[in-house]
Design an enzyme around this catalytic site. Structure first.
Site, PDB file in Angstrom:
ATOM      1  N   HIS A  69       7.928  23.504 -14.440  1.00 24.01           N
ATOM      2  CA  HIS A  69       8.905  22.415 -14.478  1.00 24.01           C
ATOM      3  C   HIS A  69       8.406  21.414 -15.519  1.00 24.01           C
ATOM      4  O   HIS A  69       7.527  20.603 -15.241  1.00 24.01           O
ATOM      5  CB  HIS A  69       8.999  21.721 -13.113  1.00 24.01           C
ATOM      6  CG  HIS A  69       9.712  22.524 -12.080  1.00 24.01           C
ATOM      7  ND1 HIS A  69      11.051  22.793 -12.150  1.00 24.01           N
ATOM      8  CD2 HIS A  69       9.270  23.109 -10.944  1.00 24.01           C
ATOM      9  CE1 HIS A  69      11.415  23.514 -11.099  1.00 24.01           C
ATOM     10  NE2 HIS A  69      10.350  23.733 -10.355  1.00 24.01           N
ATOM     11  N   ASP A  72      12.360  24.645 -16.300  1.00 22.49           N
ATOM     12  CA  ASP A  72      13.353  23.689 -16.795  1.00 22.49           C
ATOM     13  C   ASP A  72      12.594  22.674 -17.647  1.00 22.49           C
ATOM     14  O   ASP A  72      11.403  22.441 -17.432  1.00 22.49           O
ATOM     15  CB  ASP A  72      14.175  23.022 -15.673  1.00 22.49           C
ATOM     16  CG  ASP A  72      13.361  22.447 -14.540  1.00 22.49           C
ATOM     17  OD1 ASP A  72      12.124  22.272 -14.684  1.00 22.49           O
ATOM     18  OD2 ASP A  72      13.943  22.139 -13.480  1.00 22.49           O
ATOM     19  N   GLU A  96       2.467  26.181  -3.826  1.00 20.91           N
ATOM     20  CA  GLU A  96       2.017  24.790  -4.009  1.00 20.91           C
ATOM     21  C   GLU A  96       0.894  24.375  -3.067  1.00 20.91           C
ATOM     22  O   GLU A  96       0.971  23.339  -2.413  1.00 20.91           O
ATOM     23  CB  GLU A  96       3.220  23.848  -3.857  1.00 20.91           C
ATOM     24  CG  GLU A  96       4.329  24.164  -4.843  1.00 20.91           C
ATOM     25  CD  GLU A  96       5.580  23.303  -4.664  1.00 20.91           C
ATOM     26  OE1 GLU A  96       5.614  22.471  -3.752  1.00 20.91           O
ATOM     27  OE2 GLU A  96       6.531  23.490  -5.458  1.00 20.91           O
ATOM     28  N   ASN A 129       2.311  30.839  -6.224  1.00 22.57           N
ATOM     29  CA  ASN A 129       3.252  30.098  -7.080  1.00 22.57           C
ATOM     30  C   ASN A 129       2.932  28.608  -7.029  1.00 22.57           C
ATOM     31  O   ASN A 129       2.682  28.057  -5.946  1.00 22.57           O
ATOM     32  CB  ASN A 129       4.674  30.341  -6.528  1.00 22.57           C
ATOM     33  CG  ASN A 129       5.774  29.869  -7.452  1.00 22.57           C
ATOM     34  OD1 ASN A 129       5.793  30.207  -8.623  1.00 22.57           O
ATOM     35  ND2 ASN A 129       6.708  29.089  -6.916  1.00 22.57           N
ATOM     36  N   GLU A 180      10.170  28.841 -12.452  1.00 23.06           N
ATOM     37  CA  GLU A 180      11.135  27.762 -12.173  1.00 23.06           C
ATOM     38  C   GLU A 180      11.354  26.910 -13.416  1.00 23.06           C
ATOM     39  O   GLU A 180      11.451  25.680 -13.353  1.00 23.06           O
ATOM     40  CB  GLU A 180      10.640  26.896 -10.997  1.00 23.06           C
ATOM     41  CG  GLU A 180      10.386  27.702  -9.736  1.00 23.06           C
ATOM     42  CD  GLU A 180       9.970  26.873  -8.524  1.00 23.06           C
ATOM     43  OE1 GLU A 180      10.137  25.630  -8.535  1.00 23.06           O
ATOM     44  OE2 GLU A 180       9.469  27.463  -7.553  1.00 23.06           O
TER      45      GLU A 180
END
Ligand code: 9MR
Length: 469
Positions: free
Chosen positions: A245, A276, A166, A208, A274
């Protein structure tokens, strides 16, 4: 690091992940026959059939929840410690390292034949107070020491590291995120990668981030340019992690596959790290998995938790299992899509080096189509930016299907192809011709396959013509 050694790294890591996947698949004992294709009945076993992983974030405290562990062991062949390898967990006081919870997760994963992603070595967030208060050379040295110690501790147990997490700002600036690490100098990211490379030469080293899913977003483009620059200058980077996400108002973008294939075209693996999705719509999950399966270097998917009640956003019910551990419709969609990527014959014993970005027919043809009057057609869609573009070409077989195909087009003046995937190419400017590779020449009537290429200059105005054999 030499190219030879880097190739060795990729091989070792890939081998481990396939071995791990194979173990998990065998342990699950879930292979059943469905029609002519072999369909697996768990996520990990299904993904393993194309050499991919399907994993989940795991917090250490859930390892004592037997209902949780039952699902974890049955379904997944990869884990990412949710918080236990972060800086505050592993180095709570400067130069005092604490690995208890992370080791527990690693032990559990290894006992089940699951591979482990390390998350994360350098990040602006979840820094322990001592690190938050550092700056300048002291912080740079502390970052390097942290990376060296932690990557050395887990050497041989972690197949991939999120080396830097990030580091780019949200919004339209395309700038780096301001942080104490960024203020040590713009080279902090490449220094982190070089330090990780020295500590664990066999792990895949990943950048990432979240909100790098939509190809046209400034943040995506900025990360893309950084990876491109790193590859050009030999900074040791092996993979890009798209957190994905699709929660909190961020949605699955229709150009997601372009993002995956564009990163892959830079020569890095792509991991969905990750995943979702708010309210877990089956369609969005299906599309996400389908896009990964269509990109040979999309090597696996990790969802950010097992049951909705385990999610960092439990209020959005974004995962594949409900709070009672039951499979949701999204689970069925994901499993079906993972199985769709499996050829209709015996599953490969080794990972394929590439696989076609086709939408597999639901009933695979039993005999190859023969040439007929049907021919083929091709359309091109472009994603352009200042100075370059990625072209995705869709080939559609006519009424007789194809045994092979060839697509020709003329590039606009000043444009040139830099690389292509899922096709052989002749020419790189002016008239160029792409022909099928071994795995995507046969297209059943009315079915499609896609290939792509990247170019410099302006790509608008290309008119592809297709001929079938
Ligand atoms: O899921 C993690 C949650 O338990 C922590 O409280 C949070 C703290 O920052 O981190 C969550 O995981 C994040 C991941 O490490 C990096 N990408 C975003 C994830 C969700 O916030």
């Amino acid at each position: 690091m030499t190219q030879q050694l880097r190739r060795k790294r990729t091989r070792i890591a890939a081998t481990w992940s396939v071995v791990a996947a194979g173990l998990a698949a065998a342990a699950a004992m879930t292979m059943v026959m469905a029609g002519t294709a072999t369909a697996a009945t768990t996520l990990g076993a299904s993904a393993a059939q194309t050499g991919r992983f399907f994993g989940t974030a795991v917090p250490a405290n859930k390892l004592s929840d037997s209902a949780y562990v039952t699902i974890l062991n049955r379904e997944f062949n990869q884990v990412t410690p949710e918080n236990e390898m972060k800086i505050d967990a592993t180095e709570p006081n400067q130069n005092q390292f604490s690995y208890g919870n992370a080791d527990r997760i690693v032990q559990h994963a290894r006992s089940q034949g699951m591979s482990v992603r390390g998350h994360t070595l350098a990040w602006h967030s979840q820094q322990p107070p001592w690190m938050q208060s550092l700056s300048g050379t002291a912080l740079r040295n502390a970052m390097n020491n942290h990376i060296t110690q932690v990557a050395t501790h887990f050497r041989g147990q972690v197949f991939a590291w999120d080396v830097v997490n990030e580091a780019f700002a949200d919004g339209g600036s395309g700038a780096r995120r301001d942080s104490n690490l960024q203020r040590t100098g713009n080279d902090w990211i490449e220094v982190a990668f070089r330090t990780a490379d020295a500590a664990d030469p066999n792990a895949l080293l990943c950048y990432n981030d979240y909100n790098i899913d939509n190809w046209t977003d400034a943040k995506t483009q900025a990360v893309y340019r950084m990876v491109q620059d790193f590859k050009q200058r030999g900074v040791p980077i092996d993979c890009v992690g798209l957190q994905s996400h699709f929660t909190g108002g961020s949605n699955y973008p229709s150009n997601y596959r372009t993002t995956l294939s564009s990163f892959a075209a830079l020569g890095v693996d792509v991991h969905i790290t990750e995943l979702d999705i708010r309210n877990a719509p089956a369609d969005a999950y299906r599309n996400t998995v389908r896009d990964c399966m269509a990109v040979a270097r999309c090597k696996g998917i990790t969802v950010w938790g097992v049951r909705d009640s385990d999610s960092w956003r439990s209020g959005e019910a974004p995962l594949l299992f409900n709070g009672s551990g039951q499979k949701k419709p999204a689970y069925d969609a994901v499993l079906a899509e993972l199985n769709n990527g499996v050829p209709p014959t015996t599953p490969p014993t080794t990972a394929p080096t590439s696989r076609p970005p086709t939408t597999p027919p639901t009933t695979p043809p039993t005999t190859p189509p023969t040439q007929g009057p049907g021919g083929c057609t091709a359309t091109v869609s472009l994603n352009s930016w200042q100075g370059g573009f990625v072209a995705t070409v869709r080939v559609t077989a006519g009424s007789s299907g194809t045994n092979g195909w060839s697509v020709s087009m003329t590039l606009p003046s000043g444009a040139a192809v830099t690389n292509a995937w899922s096709a052989n190419r002749s020419g790189n400017s002016g008239p160029v011709t792409f022909t099928n590779v071994s795995y995507n020449g046969r297209i059943a009537a009315g079915q499609t396959t896609e290939f792509g290429f990247q170019g410099t200059g302006v790509g608008t105005g290309m008119t592809p013509t297709c001929s079938a054999s």
